[in-house]
Design a protein around this motif. Structure first.
Motif, PDB file in Angstrom:
ATOM      1  N   ALA A  38       0.676  -1.164  -0.089  1.00 19.89           N
ATOM      2  CA  ALA A  38       0.084  -0.028   0.026  1.00 19.89           C
ATOM      3  C   ALA A  38       0.839   1.240  -0.077  1.00 19.89           C
ATOM      4  O   ALA A  38       0.648   2.180  -0.710  1.00 19.89           O
ATOM      5  CB  ALA A  38      -0.812  -0.194   1.213  1.00 19.89           C
ATOM      6  N   GLY A  39       1.994   1.109   0.655  1.00 19.90           N
ATOM      7  CA  GLY A  39       2.910   2.478   0.708  1.00 19.90           C
ATOM      8  C   GLY A  39       4.159   2.312  -0.134  1.00 19.90           C
ATOM      9  O   GLY A  39       5.086   2.984  -0.104  1.00 19.90           O
ATOM     10  N   LEU A  40       4.069   1.399  -1.375  1.00 17.92           N
ATOM     11  CA  LEU A  40       5.043   1.239  -2.149  1.00 17.92           C
ATOM     12  C   LEU A  40       5.439   2.508  -2.919  1.00 17.92           C
ATOM     13  O   LEU A  40       6.454   2.590  -3.088  1.00 17.92           O
ATOM     14  CB  LEU A  40       4.551   0.302  -3.154  1.00 17.92           C
ATOM     15  N   GLU A  56      -2.612  -3.339  -9.343  1.00 16.24           N
ATOM     16  CA  GLU A  56      -1.679  -4.058  -9.948  1.00 16.24           C
ATOM     17  C   GLU A  56      -0.258  -3.715 -10.165  1.00 16.24           C
ATOM     18  O   GLU A  56       0.660  -4.529  -9.951  1.00 16.24           O
ATOM     19  CB  GLU A  56      -2.154  -3.890 -11.541  1.00 16.24           C
ATOM     20  N   ALA A  57      -0.153  -2.165  -9.743  1.00 16.31           N
ATOM     21  CA  ALA A  57       1.378  -1.840  -9.800  1.00 16.31           C
ATOM     22  C   ALA A  57       2.010  -2.249  -8.406  1.00 16.31           C
ATOM     23  O   ALA A  57       3.217  -2.762  -8.399  1.00 16.31           O
ATOM     24  CB  ALA A  57       1.355  -0.295  -9.724  1.00 16.31           C
ATOM     25  N   ARG A  58       1.176  -2.399  -7.471  1.00 15.96           N
ATOM     26  CA  ARG A  58       1.742  -2.949  -6.243  1.00 15.96           C
ATOM     27  C   ARG A  58       2.221  -4.292  -6.175  1.00 15.96           C
ATOM     28  O   ARG A  58       3.392  -4.616  -5.663  1.00 15.96           O
ATOM     29  CB  ARG A  58       0.602  -2.668  -4.887  1.00 15.96           C
ATOM     30  N   LEU A  59       1.366  -4.971  -6.945  1.00 14.05           N
ATOM     31  CA  LEU A  59       1.705  -6.496  -7.075  1.00 14.05           C
ATOM     32  C   LEU A  59       3.109  -6.538  -7.932  1.00 14.05           C
ATOM     33  O   LEU A  59       3.849  -7.563  -7.487  1.00 14.05           O
ATOM     34  CB  LEU A  59       0.511  -7.151  -7.687  1.00 14.05           C
ATOM     35  N   GLU A  60       3.148  -5.605  -8.934  1.00 14.56           N
ATOM     36  CA  GLU A  60       4.229  -5.901  -9.765  1.00 14.56           C
ATOM     37  C   GLU A  60       5.339  -5.435  -8.934  1.00 14.56           C
ATOM     38  O   GLU A  60       6.490  -6.100  -8.962  1.00 14.56           O
ATOM     39  CB  GLU A  60       4.271  -4.976 -10.929  1.00 14.56           C
ATOM     40  N   LYS A  61       5.542  -4.187  -8.062  1.00 12.23           N
ATOM     41  CA  LYS A  61       6.427  -3.783  -7.245  1.00 12.23           C
ATOM     42  C   LYS A  61       7.025  -4.994  -6.338  1.00 12.23           C
ATOM     43  O   LYS A  61       8.044  -5.271  -5.973  1.00 12.23           O
ATOM     44  CB  LYS A  61       6.195  -2.544  -6.749  1.00 12.23           C
ATOM     45  N   PRO A 107       9.541 -15.669   0.050  1.00  7.50           N
ATOM     46  CA  PRO A 107       8.312 -16.119  -0.372  1.00  7.50           C
ATOM     47  C   PRO A 107       7.109 -16.003   0.610  1.00  7.50           C
ATOM     48  O   PRO A 107       6.112 -15.804   0.107  1.00  7.50           O
ATOM     49  CB  PRO A 107       8.797 -17.686  -0.493  1.00  7.50           C
ATOM     50  N   ALA A 108       7.348 -16.127   2.001  1.00  9.91           N
ATOM     51  CA  ALA A 108       6.221 -16.092   2.674  1.00  9.91           C
ATOM     52  C   ALA A 108       5.616 -14.854   2.770  1.00  9.91           C
ATOM     53  O   ALA A 108       4.385 -14.778   2.672  1.00  9.91           O
ATOM     54  CB  ALA A 108       6.464 -16.882   4.212  1.00  9.91           C
ATOM     55  N   ASP A 109       6.450 -13.814   3.087  1.00 13.04           N
ATOM     56  CA  ASP A 109       6.052 -12.597   3.199  1.00 13.04           C
ATOM     57  C   ASP A 109       5.344 -11.918   1.930  1.00 13.04           C
ATOM     58  O   ASP A 109       4.368 -11.392   1.735  1.00 13.04           O
ATOM     59  CB  ASP A 109       7.342 -11.610   3.498  1.00 13.04           C
ATOM     60  N   TYR A 110       6.042 -12.589   0.622  1.00 11.25           N
ATOM     61  CA  TYR A 110       5.385 -12.115  -0.549  1.00 11.25           C
ATOM     62  C   TYR A 110       4.127 -12.936  -0.624  1.00 11.25           C
ATOM     63  O   TYR A 110       3.194 -12.079  -1.158  1.00 11.25           O
ATOM     64  CB  TYR A 110       6.287 -12.705  -1.717  1.00 11.25           C
ATOM     65  N   GLU A 125      -3.354 -10.178   0.564  1.00  4.03           N
ATOM     66  CA  GLU A 125      -4.029  -8.990   1.067  1.00  4.03           C
ATOM     67  C   GLU A 125      -4.245  -8.065  -0.145  1.00  4.03           C
ATOM     68  O   GLU A 125      -5.504  -7.424  -0.283  1.00  4.03           O
ATOM     69  CB  GLU A 125      -3.143  -8.357   2.011  1.00  4.03           C
ATOM     70  N   LEU A 126      -3.458  -8.008  -0.948  1.00 10.96           N
ATOM     71  CA  LEU A 126      -3.716  -7.258  -2.305  1.00 10.96           C
ATOM     72  C   LEU A 126      -4.795  -7.771  -3.106  1.00 10.96           C
ATOM     73  O   LEU A 126      -5.824  -7.018  -3.730  1.00 10.96           O
ATOM     74  CB  LEU A 126      -2.568  -6.741  -2.999  1.00 10.96           C
TER      75      LEU A 126
END
Length: 345
Positions: A272-274, A312-317, A329-332, A338-339
């Protein structure tokens, strides 16, 4: 010599050593005024060697077996005494017995650390402890170099000398082995072999054979161990190339990610804060010396609100952070979930 003196004189018919006392390596047969009778029996057990010494010189050496002492069985002694025919009278000679049994379970250690050069940590001091076993391999050399004419020579006495040889040989072997400390600690058998080769040669000069040598533990002094622990915790092992992020920077980044995950929103908060975190990515890219190949976007005049950044941009980042190993990988997976909830909600 009067008849009375001759009758009082005592002769030795059998020479042997029963090894009543543990830890004795060399023992002189008690002669005093005794003389060895011509044809006397010399008993030498399997774990022994007998040495005849005449006027301070080694005359004959006898291995295991039962020997009848005549001029035929004492060729060197016969020559020294200039007997040109079979002798009928008793003779005088010092007889020393040597135990050739393997002395097992002998402990060794480095009371003071040994300083060696290490390719990972430069100069370090190491301590080591273990066990070894040895035996008398050459009684002639052992007599002339160590035990001498003493009546009894014990294991404790010889080990005082061997200990100094061992420490000197260890310092020389470890110093010239060019084996990193971490490899020594991980493979103590490797270290033991490095030391054993040089130590066996040093022992052989004194008639001692090195049977076994092992290393039970190897460690650093407390202050060096504390520094090594700190270095390991920071992910450091020697110097890193200029094209890689320093170990300490990795350590800081690795610690920063769990802290960020504890903030409100968890790892989703990172997504969210990316947009606001792009400047952090730029700093990380600089510290990695170009390891992050993604071009840094122009810094916005003001960080956009989290809701303005497309999911979508957050997922890409977020995927980019995973690919570069900055998050696990667990954090990802947690942040992605959530996203995606927000995307389809």
């Amino acid at each position: 010599m009067s008849l009375g003196s001759f009758i009082k004189k005592q002769f030795i018919d059998v020479l042997q050593w029963n090894e009543e006392t543990e830890g004795v390596l060399a023992w002189r047969f008690p002669m005093q005024d005794f003389e060895i009778q011509n044809g006397a029996i010399l008993n030498v057990r399997e774990s022994q060697v007998a040495v005849f010494v005449n006027e301070g010189k080694i005359a004959d050496v006898f291995g295991p077996g039962t020997h009848k002492l005549t001029t035929q069985t004492l060729p060197l002694l016969t020559n020294l005494k200039n007997w040109d025919k079979l002798f009928d009278s008793p003779f005088k000679s010092d007889v020393y017995y040597f135990s050739t049994r393997v002395q097992t379970g002998r402990k060794w250690g480095t009371p003071q650390p040994i300083t060696i050069r290490d390719k990972d940590f430069d100069m370090i001091r190491v301590r080591a402890f273990g066990m070894y076993s040895y035996r008398i391999a050459d009684a002639r050399t052992f007599f002339t170099e160590i035990s001498g004419t003493r009546e009894v020579y014990t294991r404790d006495e010889v080990e005082d000398q061997l200990r100094g040889i061992l420490m000197s040989s260890m310092a020389s072997s470890l110093g010239g082995a060019n084996v990193p400390f971490l490899d020594m600690a991980a493979n103590q058998a490797l270290m033991a072999q490095e030391v054993k080769d040089g130590l066996a040669q040093a022992f052989a000069r004194y008639g001692v054979g090195l049977d076994e040598f092992n290393v039970a533990s190897i460690s650093l002094p407390e202050e060096l161990q504390a520094a090594l622990d700190e270095r390991i915790s920071a992910g450091m092992k020697g110097g890193l190339g200029a094209d890689k992020m320093s170990g300490f920077t990795k350590f800081q980044v690795a610690n920063a990610i769990p802290l960020a995950a504890q903030n409100e929103g968890g790892m989703a908060g990172i997504g969210a804060g990316l947009g606001a975190g792009l400047s952090i990515g730029q700093v990380m890219a600089q510290s990695m010396g170009g390891a992050l190949q993604q071009p840094a976007p122009a810094a916005p005049a003001a960080p956009p609100a989290p809701a303005e950044v497309p999911i979508e941009a957050r997922l890409e980042k977020l995927k980019g952070l995973l690919d570069k190993g900055l998050i696990s990988p667990a954090d990802y997976d947690g942040a992605k979930a959530e996203l995606l909830k927000k995307l389809i909600g």
